[in-house]
Design a protein around this motif. Structure first.
Motif, short mmCIF file in Angstrom:
data_model
loop_
_atom_site.label_atom_id
_atom_site.label_comp_id
_atom_site.label_asym_id
_atom_site.label_seq_id
_atom_site.Cartn_x
_atom_site.Cartn_y
_atom_site.Cartn_z
N ASN A 172 0.83 -1.21 0.00
CA ASN A 172 0.00 0.00 0.00
C ASN A 172 0.86 1.26 0.00
OD1 ASN A 172 -2.42 -1.39 -0.01
ND2 ASN A 172 -2.65 -1.38 2.21
N ARG A 173 1.93 1.24 0.82
CA ARG A 173 2.82 2.40 0.86
C ARG A 173 3.51 2.59 -0.49
NH1 ARG A 173 5.18 5.10 4.97
NH2 ARG A 173 3.04 5.04 5.75
N ALA A 174 3.91 1.51 -1.11
CA ALA A 174 4.57 1.60 -2.42
C ALA A 174 3.62 2.20 -3.46
CB ALA A 174 5.05 0.23 -2.87
N ARG A 175 2.35 1.77 -3.43
CA ARG A 175 1.38 2.30 -4.40
C ARG A 175 1.16 3.80 -4.22
NH1 ARG A 175 -1.27 -2.71 -3.71
NH2 ARG A 175 -2.55 -1.87 -2.03
N SER A 176 1.02 4.22 -2.97
CA SER A 176 0.76 5.65 -2.71
C SER A 176 1.97 6.49 -3.08
CB SER A 176 0.36 5.87 -1.25
OG SER A 176 1.43 5.54 -0.38
N MET A 177 3.17 6.00 -2.81
CA MET A 177 4.37 6.75 -3.15
C MET A 177 4.58 6.82 -4.65
SD MET A 177 6.99 5.57 -0.10
CE MET A 177 8.28 6.74 -0.55
N ASN A 178 4.30 5.72 -5.34
CA ASN A 178 4.42 5.72 -6.80
C ASN A 178 3.41 6.68 -7.43
OD1 ASN A 178 6.54 3.87 -6.97
ND2 ASN A 178 5.16 2.11 -6.95
N ALA A 179 2.21 6.75 -6.86
CA ALA A 179 1.19 7.67 -7.38
C ALA A 179 1.63 9.11 -7.22
CB ALA A 179 -0.14 7.42 -6.68
#
Length: 216
Positions: A165-172
């Motif tokens: 989840n953290r990876a997705r938000s940071m990539n966004a």
């Protein structure tokens, strides 16, 4: 990653931090909890900026920690002691680093909501305490800095390896970057997020903390 490769990476990261710091007059706000990731982030920034000549250390670096007022007493005492050491070391080393201990507004405190308003105890599906007691005080501080300076750069110890989840938000957030390494903060206008250890593994965080002296 072997020690030589990690040392080269640290050298590159130090140069990146100095370039960002000296690029403009926008003040920095570093989120610091005393945990491994925020400690590594603050130490990285400290040592990088410390390598600049004193006349180039011109803009403040605010270090913020939120005390929810219901922290475990030993932990709360340790973090406050850490703030005292940061303040003393910054003065001794001529560093523009200023620690701030934040607390939630009285209407957002734990007991006012649990007993006064009848909220149920926080749980995984209803974590009302995090937003009210940790995020809002930090957001209020950042908004005050934006009012004074027009813009703020927030340096955080967030890492993609923490969770999917953290990876997705940071990539966004990366997709909306206006400058190299700086992501827009969707919740706080005129604030940009800098995550210097975003691509580090947990092992690399511990490697750094065990090999590099804590500057404060």
């Amino acid at each position: 990653m072997d020690t030589a490769s990690f040392s080269a990476r640290l050298k590159h990261l130090g140069a990146e931090i100095r370039d960002l710091y000296t690029f403009d007059a926008v003040p920095w706000v570093v989120g610091y909890s005393g945990g491994k990731d925020s400690t590594a982030t603050l130490a990285l920034i400290w040592w990088a900026v410390h390598q600049l000549p004193p006349e180039e250390r011109t803009k403040p670096i605010h270090v913020i920690t939120t005390d929810t007022l219901v922290e475990q007493p030993l932990v709360a005492a340790w973090v406050r002691s850490s703030h005292a050491h940061i303040r003393e070391a910054a003065a001794a080393q001529d560093m523009p680093i200023v620690p701030h201990m934040l607390i939630p507004a009285i209407q957002e405190t734990f007991w006012v909501n649990l007993i006064g308003r009848g909220y149920p105890a926080p749980r995984h599906t209803f974590r009302w305490c995090t937003q009210r007691m940790k995020i809002q005080p930090a957001a209020r501080f950042v908004r005050e800095m934006v009012t004074k300076s027009g813009e703020v750069i927030m340096a955080l110890g967030t890492r993609k390896a923490e969770s999917s989840n953290r990876a997705r938000s940071m990539n966004a957030r990366e997709a909306g970057r206006r400058r190299d390494h700086l992501s827009p903060n969707p919740g706080l206008p005129n604030s940009l997020i800098y995550s210097p250890i975003e691509d580090w593994s947990t092992d690399e965080v511990w490697m750094y903390l065990m090999q590099v002296q804590n500057p404060w």
